[in-house]
Scaffold this motif. Structure first.
Motif, PDB file in Angstrom:
ATOM      1  N   LYS A  19       0.834  -1.204   0.000  1.00  0.00           N
ATOM      2  CA  LYS A  19       0.000   0.000   0.000  1.00  0.00           C
ATOM      3  C   LYS A  19       0.871   1.259   0.000  1.00  0.00           C
ATOM      4  O   LYS A  19       0.665   2.175  -0.798  1.00  0.00           O
ATOM      5  N   GLY A  20       1.868   1.281   0.887  1.00  0.00           N
ATOM      6  CA  GLY A  20       2.737   2.448   0.969  1.00  0.00           C
ATOM      7  C   GLY A  20       3.504   2.694  -0.322  1.00  0.00           C
ATOM      8  O   GLY A  20       3.604   3.832  -0.792  1.00  0.00           O
ATOM      9  N   LYS A  24       2.729   5.796  -3.205  1.00  0.00           N
ATOM     10  CA  LYS A  24       3.772   6.757  -3.565  1.00  0.00           C
ATOM     11  C   LYS A  24       3.924   6.851  -5.083  1.00  0.00           C
ATOM     12  O   LYS A  24       4.346   7.883  -5.609  1.00  0.00           O
ATOM     13  N   GLU A  25       3.582   5.771  -5.792  1.00  0.00           N
ATOM     14  CA  GLU A  25       3.684   5.748  -7.247  1.00  0.00           C
ATOM     15  C   GLU A  25       2.422   6.287  -7.917  1.00  0.00           C
ATOM     16  O   GLU A  25       2.319   6.279  -9.148  1.00  0.00           O
ATOM     17  N   GLY A  26       1.457   6.733  -7.121  1.00  0.00           N
ATOM     18  CA  GLY A  26       0.279   7.376  -7.684  1.00  0.00           C
ATOM     19  C   GLY A  26      -0.953   6.502  -7.819  1.00  0.00           C
ATOM     20  O   GLY A  26      -1.953   6.930  -8.400  1.00  0.00           O
ATOM     21  N   TYR A  27      -0.909   5.287  -7.280  1.00  0.00           N
ATOM     22  CA  TYR A  27      -2.049   4.385  -7.368  1.00  0.00           C
ATOM     23  C   TYR A  27      -2.941   4.543  -6.134  1.00  0.00           C
ATOM     24  O   TYR A  27      -2.476   4.929  -5.062  1.00  0.00           O
ATOM     25  N   PRO A 103      10.119 -14.095  -1.898  1.00  0.00           N
ATOM     26  CA  PRO A 103      10.044 -12.645  -1.664  1.00  0.00           C
ATOM     27  C   PRO A 103      10.225 -11.906  -2.987  1.00  0.00           C
ATOM     28  O   PRO A 103      11.071 -12.282  -3.796  1.00  0.00           O
ATOM     29  N   PHE A 104       9.442 -10.873  -3.221  1.00  0.00           N
ATOM     30  CA  PHE A 104       9.501 -10.173  -4.497  1.00  0.00           C
ATOM     31  C   PHE A 104      10.100  -8.779  -4.326  1.00  0.00           C
ATOM     32  O   PHE A 104      10.087  -8.196  -3.247  1.00  0.00           O
ATOM     33  N   GLU A 105      10.659  -8.272  -5.437  1.00  0.00           N
ATOM     34  CA  GLU A 105      11.171  -6.912  -5.460  1.00  0.00           C
ATOM     35  C   GLU A 105      10.025  -5.976  -5.844  1.00  0.00           C
ATOM     36  O   GLU A 105       9.322  -6.212  -6.826  1.00  0.00           O
ATOM     37  N   LEU A 106       9.853  -4.910  -5.080  1.00  0.00           N
ATOM     38  CA  LEU A 106       8.757  -3.978  -5.353  1.00  0.00           C
ATOM     39  C   LEU A 106       8.894  -3.342  -6.724  1.00  0.00           C
ATOM     40  O   LEU A 106       7.899  -3.112  -7.419  1.00  0.00           O
TER      41      LEU A 106
END
Length: 236
Positions: A19-20, A24-27, A103-106
């Motif tokens: 969410k954070g 921040k990317e505008g979604y 684990p994934f990279e954002l």
């Protein structure tokens, strides 16, 4: 941007992280911890894309993905464990568009989200214009002896893969969704997912020249003073 993403995961830390980052990317980001809450959020507002964890309490993510797909063409990205290869395959067969592995990279997830939303918007635009019918469940466009798979971003001719760059794939997708129509260079520039000042008329000409070398050159007809026409007959 205005896209609304629904994050479905039973781990509050992961939901908060996603969410954070995406806000921040505008979604716009909506959260759900299980299938029941997912349907509550899904029914009360428009959702453009769902990030769906496979391992959920109650109804599992694979079953939820199948039901989501039956209700429309919302984007679906599955989140799987490292060793859940079978689940990935089954998930795609049930209608998911893509998957990422924990684990994934954002940053990687953001790229996948952008690409999927771009493809959905392009297909929807073509539908609205009545240009071509595309089955949202398989996302395959066939023309002449070629098959263009939108999910995997692969092009093949009689079963043989043809390697495309990102820009080549995007323009070929735009052409195949608007067969037998003249597309101006300006319009073709608007079809790319990462439009910037470096994309210009000359860039479009270069990409089309490369496509002519990789596919049948006669598929791309130059209409002087107007743009290009894709001469293939796309199969519904």
């Amino acid at each position: 941007m205005g896209y609304r993403v629904l994050v479905v995961d039973d781990e509050a830390v992961i939901r908060a992280r996603l969410k954070g980052y995406f806000e921040k990317e505008g979604y716009q980001v909506v959260e759900a911890q299980d299938g029941e809450q997912m349907w509550y959020e899904f029914e009360r507002q428009h959702i453009d894309l769902v990030m769906l964890d496979i391992n959920l309490p109650g109804t599992d993510g694979l079953s939820l993905a199948r039901e989501l797909r039956s209700r429309g063409d919302v984007g679906i990205i599955l989140v799987t464990g490292r060793d859940e290869t079978i689940d990935k395959i089954v998930g795609l067969e049930m209608g998911a568009d893509d998957y990422v592995t924990k684990p994934f990279e954002l940053r990687e997830l953001l790229v996948r989200v952008k690409n999927l939303l771009w493809r959905i918007s392009l297909v929807q635009r073509a539908k609205d214009e009545g240009a071509v019918k595309v089955d949202p469940n398989d996302n395959i466009i066939a023309f002449n002896d070629y098959t263009l798979e939108l999910n995997s971003r692969q092009l093949s001719c009689n079963g043989e893969l043809i390697k495309l760059t990102k820009a080549e794939f995007e323009l070929l997708t735009a052409f195949s969704l608007h067969p037998q129509q003249v597309l101006s260079r300006d319009r073709l520039m608007q079809q790319t997912s990462h439009r910037n000042q470096d994309v210009n008329d000359r860039t479009i000409d270069v990409i089309i020249r490369r496509l002519r070398n990789k596919l049948s050159a006669e598929l791309f007809v130059t209409v002087h003073g107007e743009g290009y026409l894709f001469a293939a007959k796309v199969k519904d």
